[in-house]
Design an enzyme around this catalytic site. Structure first.
Site, PDB file in Angstrom:
ATOM      1  N   ASP A 255       1.500   0.308   2.990  1.00 30.63           N
ATOM      2  CA  ASP A 255       0.477   1.321   3.268  1.00 30.63           C
ATOM      3  C   ASP A 255       0.827   2.563   2.457  1.00 30.63           C
ATOM      4  O   ASP A 255       1.611   2.491   1.515  1.00 30.63           O
ATOM      5  CB  ASP A 255       0.395   1.600   4.771  1.00 30.63           C
ATOM      6  CG  ASP A 255      -1.020   1.960   5.230  1.00 30.63           C
ATOM      7  OD1 ASP A 255      -1.644   2.803   4.554  1.00 30.63           O
ATOM      8  OD2 ASP A 255      -1.493   1.426   6.246  1.00 30.63           O
ATOM      9  N   ASP A 256       0.268   3.709   2.811  1.00 31.47           N
ATOM     10  CA  ASP A 256       0.507   4.924   2.047  1.00 31.47           C
ATOM     11  C   ASP A 256       1.995   5.269   2.022  1.00 31.47           C
ATOM     12  O   ASP A 256       2.674   5.223   3.050  1.00 31.47           O
ATOM     13  CB  ASP A 256      -0.260   6.097   2.658  1.00 31.47           C
ATOM     14  CG  ASP A 256      -1.753   5.835   2.742  1.00 31.47           C
ATOM     15  OD1 ASP A 256      -2.314   5.270   1.782  1.00 31.47           O
ATOM     16  OD2 ASP A 256      -2.354   6.202   3.769  1.00 31.47           O
TER      17      ASP A 256
END
Length: 466
Positions: A255-256
């Site tokens: 993810d980020d």
């Protein structure tokens, strides 16, 4: 040697090792080798083996960690305390830290997160979220937690925290968390003077590092590793925090790599605590399906005064992604980024007003977010599919976007529409390829970047020992 004699020798060796683990001499030897830099040094030290912990990777040490912190806490006011985790594999469930406290994880030491759900208390969701991120209910406590703390340090000489996330990812993917949210690895709440440095975190069940409602936070020299397809393994998520420095970190994530947040819809609006005075520098990120640095999507308390510089992004979906939606309210403003080096990107710049995940009914569809004064400069990118996807709201455009001195080299098969722009306004200067008409070329200019420092950037760490 007979089989019986061999067994006796092995038993004696194991018994001797176990005695050595808890011996005062070993504890003193461990303490003698501890050196590190921290916001504050400690007068008192202990080793986790002094509280009965066993580093075999199988024995649960949850009780030992809790007992250690409980017994050390009364000494915290007298010059602070530190708990040392020596080489070994120290299996544990959730435990809470205390103030004026250092958790030191030595090289070749691993804090191994239990996969037994009963080792994680169930706690209420955060007030600025109204529910957990996985489900409309409570959450499991994070592996390492703390609330209302002052002066807390989690550091080491590159010791490891292993979240053993495979169990949690599999259950999440199969729909097993219908009413509860997975634990994070590190979560500190309502705390000030926080340092997380010089450790490695691997395979977190979900988010890795989550300071929330905190002030004066340093995250430095941290390595975060998770499979690129692991769900929601955000690297570092400063959330409703003021005066935060993230520097010299390496993140590989599903993810980020960094996600800047401040609460979700009506809950975040009500709490009203922005993330502000945030500096991110010398980050290296790999995240093929997410952003290097995301602003949002939970940004209802506001995000402002964010500085990003000297960032390296490799095989990452987008460089800087602003994520918001109708109903969020809040703002993303006064954002400054410079000196990004990027290779193999789907997008460089991505702004979206269509991130329509909501925590519950009852959000205000008239609560429109404000996105303004976004400044990007001095960047290079290679092998890019689409330079920008910028989508504001028709009745609430994203404004005052500035891009200068940016050179983007395209992939062999780029998107036909290189700059996809809707409901935005701003300017550009010396940007290749030429931006969309909503970012017209102006006279040569450098987009803004603050010349001052946020207060935490001036903090000088002390040289500490045990």
């Amino acid at each position: 040697m007979t089989r019986t004699s061999f067994v006796i020798v092995v038993v004696l060796v194991i018994s001797s090792f176990q005695m050595m683990e808890s011996s005062p001499d070993l504890a003193n030897e461990v303490k003698a080798n501890i050196q590190y830099n921290a916001i504050n040094c400690r007068k008192h030290s202990a080793v986790i083996t002094e509280f009965g912990a066993v580093g075999d990777g199988k024995t649960s040490n949850t009780k030992a960690f809790k007992e250690a912190i409980t017994k050390l806490a009364p000494k915290a006011a007298d010059g602070g305390v530190q708990l040392i985790v020596p080489p070994g594999k120290w299996l544990t469930g959730s435990f809470n830290l205390t103030s004026h406290f250092t958790l030191f994880i030595q090289k070749d030491a691993t804090i191994l997160a239990s996969q037994d759900e009963s080792e994680y208390p169930v706690v209420a969701p955060l007030p600025s979220y109204g529910q957990g991120r996985d489900a409309a209910g409570p959450t499991f406590a994070s592996l390492i937690s703390g609330t209302n703390l002052t002066d807390v340090v989690i550091t080491g000489n590159n010791g490891t925290i292993n979240g053993q996330g495979k169990y949690w990812w599999g259950k999440y993917r199969s729909g097993g968390f219908k009413n509860i949210t997975r634990p994070y690895t590190l979560e500190l709440m309502f705390s000030k003077d926080v340092q997380i440095s010089n450790i490695t975190i691997i395979d977190s069940p979900a988010w890795n590092i989550h300071p929330v409602y905190c002030t004066n936070v340093i995250v430095k020299g941290v390595t975060i590793l998770a499979p690129i397809d692991s769900p929601n393994t955000d690297g570092i998520n400063p959330d409703s925090c003021t005066n935060t420095l993230i520097e010299d970190c390496f993140v590989v994530s599903g993810d980020d790599c960094i996600a800047v947040k401040s609460g979700w819809d009506q809950f975040g609006i009500k709490v009203g605590m922005p993330t502000q005075q945030l500096s991110i520098r010398r980050l290296t990120c790999i995240s093929p399906d997410s952003a290097g640095i995301a602003l949002g999507s939970e940004m209802s308390g506001g995000i402002k005064d964010v500085r990003m510089e000297d960032i390296t992004l490799l095989q990452t979906q987008s460089a800087i992604r602003i994520k918001t939606a109708v109903g969020r309210g809040g703002y993303v403003k006064d954002i400054f980024a410079r000196r990004f080096t990027m290779k193999t990107m789907k997008y460089v710049f991505w702004m979206s007003g269509a991130y329509n995940q909501h925590p519950a009914s009852g959000y205000d569809p008239k609560a429109m977010p404000e996105v303004t004064n976004i400044n990007y400069r001095d960047m290079t990118a290679d092998n890019v599919t689409q330079p920008a996807r910028l989508d504001g709201f028709t009745n609430d455009p994203f404004t005052k976007i500035c891009m200068s001195n940016i050179n983007i080299a395209l992939a062999a098969e780029p998107k036909e529409l290189l700059w996809n722009c809707t409901a935005i306004s701003g300017v550009s200067s010396k940007v290749t390829p030429k931006p969309c008409s909503l970012l017209p070329e102006t006279a040569p200019v450098d987009c803004a970047f603050p010349v001052d420092k946020i207060p935490v950037e001036s903090v000088v760490l002390n040289k500490c020992s045990a």
